[in-house]
Design a protein around this motif. Structure first.
Motif, PDB file in Angstrom:
ATOM      1  N   LEU A 176     -38.244  30.576 -22.307  1.00 15.40           N
ATOM      2  CA  LEU A 176     -39.118  30.283 -21.176  1.00 15.40           C
ATOM      3  C   LEU A 176     -38.627  29.064 -20.394  1.00 15.40           C
ATOM      4  CD1 LEU A 176     -40.978  32.248 -22.853  1.00 15.40           C
ATOM      5  CD2 LEU A 176     -42.880  31.087 -21.735  1.00 15.40           C
ATOM      6  N   THR A 177     -37.346  28.751 -20.543  1.00 10.92           N
ATOM      7  CA  THR A 177     -36.633  27.705 -19.780  1.00 10.92           C
ATOM      8  C   THR A 177     -37.394  26.386 -19.735  1.00 10.92           C
ATOM      9  OG1 THR A 177     -37.568  28.358 -17.635  1.00 10.92           O
ATOM     10  CG2 THR A 177     -35.555  29.456 -18.326  1.00 10.92           C
ATOM     11  N   TYR A 216     -31.505  29.872 -23.753  1.00 13.53           N
ATOM     12  CA  TYR A 216     -31.668  29.305 -22.415  1.00 13.53           C
ATOM     13  C   TYR A 216     -30.761  29.904 -21.341  1.00 13.53           C
ATOM     14  CZ  TYR A 216     -31.711  25.882 -18.633  1.00 13.53           C
ATOM     15  OH  TYR A 216     -31.777  25.287 -17.399  1.00 13.53           O
ATOM     16  N   PRO A 217     -29.438  29.999 -21.568  1.00 16.49           N
ATOM     17  CA  PRO A 217     -28.574  30.509 -20.479  1.00 16.49           C
ATOM     18  C   PRO A 217     -28.956  31.899 -20.010  1.00 16.49           C
ATOM     19  CG  PRO A 217     -27.256  29.530 -22.235  1.00 16.49           C
ATOM     20  CD  PRO A 217     -28.644  29.658 -22.764  1.00 16.49           C
ATOM     21  N   PHE A 218     -29.271  32.780 -20.959  1.00 19.74           N
ATOM     22  CA  PHE A 218     -29.609  34.150 -20.592  1.00 19.74           C
ATOM     23  C   PHE A 218     -30.985  34.213 -19.923  1.00 19.74           C
ATOM     24  CE2 PHE A 218     -26.689  34.333 -24.157  1.00 19.74           C
ATOM     25  CZ  PHE A 218     -25.696  35.155 -23.654  1.00 19.74           C
ATOM     26  N   LEU A 345     -27.010  25.131  -9.917  1.00 18.15           N
ATOM     27  CA  LEU A 345     -26.685  26.355 -10.651  1.00 18.15           C
ATOM     28  C   LEU A 345     -25.255  26.320 -11.183  1.00 18.15           C
ATOM     29  CD1 LEU A 345     -28.362  29.097  -8.422  1.00 18.15           C
ATOM     30  CD2 LEU A 345     -29.166  28.159 -10.597  1.00 18.15           C
ATOM     31  N   ALA A 346     -24.350  25.720 -10.419  1.00 14.55           N
ATOM     32  CA  ALA A 346     -22.969  25.585 -10.894  1.00 14.55           C
ATOM     33  C   ALA A 346     -22.927  24.730 -12.155  1.00 14.55           C
ATOM     34  CB  ALA A 346     -22.092  24.970  -9.804  1.00 14.55           C
ATOM     35  N   TYR A 347     -23.733  23.682 -12.190  1.00 19.17           N
ATOM     36  CA  TYR A 347     -23.801  22.839 -13.392  1.00 19.17           C
ATOM     37  C   TYR A 347     -24.255  23.664 -14.597  1.00 19.17           C
ATOM     38  CZ  TYR A 347     -25.766  19.593 -16.789  1.00 19.17           C
ATOM     39  OH  TYR A 347     -26.066  18.942 -17.968  1.00 19.17           O
ATOM     40  N   VAL A 348     -25.336  24.411 -14.421  1.00 23.15           N
ATOM     41  CA  VAL A 348     -25.886  25.202 -15.530  1.00 23.15           C
ATOM     42  C   VAL A 348     -24.851  26.203 -16.043  1.00 23.15           C
ATOM     43  CG1 VAL A 348     -27.650  26.887 -16.170  1.00 23.15           C
ATOM     44  CG2 VAL A 348     -28.266  24.927 -14.743  1.00 23.15           C
ATOM     45  N   GLN A 355     -20.647  28.749 -23.956  1.00 23.72           N
ATOM     46  CA  GLN A 355     -21.483  28.837 -25.147  1.00 23.72           C
ATOM     47  C   GLN A 355     -22.247  30.157 -25.189  1.00 23.72           C
ATOM     48  OE1 GLN A 355     -24.059  25.418 -25.131  1.00 23.72           O
ATOM     49  NE2 GLN A 355     -22.373  23.951 -25.064  1.00 23.72           N
ATOM     50  N   ALA A 356     -22.735  30.583 -24.033  1.00 29.97           N
ATOM     51  CA  ALA A 356     -23.502  31.826 -23.975  1.00 29.97           C
ATOM     52  C   ALA A 356     -22.637  33.016 -24.358  1.00 29.97           C
ATOM     53  CB  ALA A 356     -24.079  32.018 -22.576  1.00 29.97           C
TER      54      ALA A 356
END
Length: 450
Positions: A176-177, A216-218, A345-348, A355-356
């Protein structure tokens, strides 16, 4: 190879590639701003695998000659967190200032698309209750899905290889971010031990962090994609040609048409113009937002809860944006918002992308699936309940869903899809409710699994 690991170089390359990736149309669907996220994730995996991963054993054992850039990336990620904080702050400040005048529309009977006027009091009560119900439904449904799926996966011992149940709280926060939810989960894990700094406490926190990292990434990808794809797939009442970069022109056209109906004299009357851009205003919103975010409310033995920097800056912008001296040209704020969002978004993508991808092929791959299904279930519950039970317009509902999940990237995608500032108003109105619900649920989950 040092150039390929420089933060600004990588972020700019990801945004450039993501811009064109977002324009690709498949079955009339476009990624839009999500293109930057996907491009940065792919770039992260490629650069990390070629130039950083070979040095991981040497860094872990502190032996051998390891380039400085490899040590930096392994320990801190491709992009320093200061970039994240800056672009997130800039994005929330510009969004809040743009939406400040539209927040009242969210709470009155004439908000969006309902064509009625229930009065200010009735509107506040009605939409306020709707936001609360939606936040509860989304967060509770997500918790139920996470527990059910986590328990199912835990029973498949051959797949999970000794899965630590304490990863559930982190996985829920990631799905849930919720970064504040992760903080509460980590703190709760440490408090379960007499010595919060003991090896056992650190191991418990590592399990919580692992659950968050794989989910989190997904979750970010799913929320962003959903905000852009759902209105196209199910015709949720969004005008596809109403994009933020076109909005000021459309508003100007409407204003001109309205004036034409009043006559030539009224049409020629000059209007007061907002300042093109006010750097002092952005700084003031940031300062007040930081102060608001630093205030936390004690919850007894359960810990403390606060808005954090994200929520504080958004609330400050929504309130201060109503001051005449802080009125700015929407086009200038829109440019600021777009720049900040793409770099955010580029940072994320760069910091979490490799890792994802690795998680999908590792021993925790089943947890990735649990996180994905939890996120999808939460969004589906929000869409169905908000659209068909609460009868909310998608312009409001999309912002409220992102607010319930406290998903800033999702808000950016929703704003791009709807082109309406009321979306940000709904986000700001639901954000505190979603945050509170998730913190309470994380505390309950922590007591259940610790």
């Amino acid at each position: 190879m040092n150039l390929l690991t420089e933060p600004l170089f990588l972020m700019s390359m990801a945004i450039f590639c993501g811009h064109y990736l977002g324009k690709v149309s498949i079955a009339r669907l476009k990624l839009g701003v999500s293109g930057t996220l996907f491009a940065s994730m792919g770039l992260s995996r490629l650069v990390y695998g070629l130039f950083v991963a070979p040095y991981e054993p040497a860094v872990a054992s502190a032996t051998g000659d390891v380039p400085f850039y490899a040590v930096r990336v392994i320990q801190n990620g491709f992009v320093d967190k200061a970039y994240f904080d800056f672009f997130l702050l800039l994005f929330m400040a510009s969004v809040g200032l743009m939406a400040a005048k539209d927040v009242s529309k969210v709470f009155n009977g004439r908000s969006v698309g309902n064509g009625r006027d229930d009065g200010i009091v009735g509107g506040i009560v009605g939409n306020g209750v709707k936001f609360l119900l939606l936040a509860v439904i989304i967060t509770v449904t997500g918790a139920g899905a996470a527990c059910l799926l986590f328990g199912l996966v835990g029973s498949l011992s051959s797949l999970t290889r000794g899965l630590d149940m304490r990863a559930l709280t982190g996985l829920y926060a990631g799905a849930l971010t919720s970064s504040p939810g992760l903080g509460v989960a980590l703190e709760s894990a440490a408090r379960m031990f007499a010595d919060p700094s003991s090896p056992a406490a650190r191991a418990a926190q590592a399990s919580v962090g692992m659950g968050y990292a794989v989910a989190y990434p997904f979750s970010v990808i799913i929320v962003i994609t959903s905000m852009q794809v759902l209105p196209q797939l199910f015709d949720l009442g969004v005008q596809p040609d109403l994009q933020p970069d076109k909005q000021p022109d459309l508003q100007l056209d409407l204003q001109l048409d309205f004036r034409a109906g009043l006559g030539a004299h009224e049409q020629a009357r000059p209007e007061a113009k907002a300042a093109p851009f006010c750097m002092a205003g952005i700084a003031l919103v940031s300062l007040v937002g930081y102060l608001l975010g630093s205030v936390s409310i004690p919850l007894g033995s359960a810990g403390r809860i606060g808005l954090g920097t994200t929520g504080g800056v958004l609330v400050a912008a929504l309130v201060l944006g109503n001051l005449d001296r802080l009125q700015m040209d929407p086009r200038a704020l829109s440019v600021t918002k777009q720049v900040a969002l793409h770099y955010f978004l580029a940072y994320v993508g760069l910091n979490y992308g490799h890792q994802a991808v690795a998680a999908m092929a590792g021993p925790n791959a089943t947890l990735v699936l649990v996180g994905i299904l939890t996120t999808i279930t939460s969004i589906a519950a929000g869409v169905l309940f908000g659209r068909y039970v609460l009868k909310m317009d998608w312009v409001i509902l999309s912002g409220a869903i992102c607010g319930s999940m406290t998903s800033t990237p999702g808000l950016g995608a929703a704003l791009e899809a709807t082109g309406r500032n009321e979306t940000a108003g709904a986000y700001g109105s639901t954000y505190p409710l979603g945050l509170l619900c998730k913190v309470v649920i994380v505390l309950l989950l922590s007591r259940m699994v610790m």
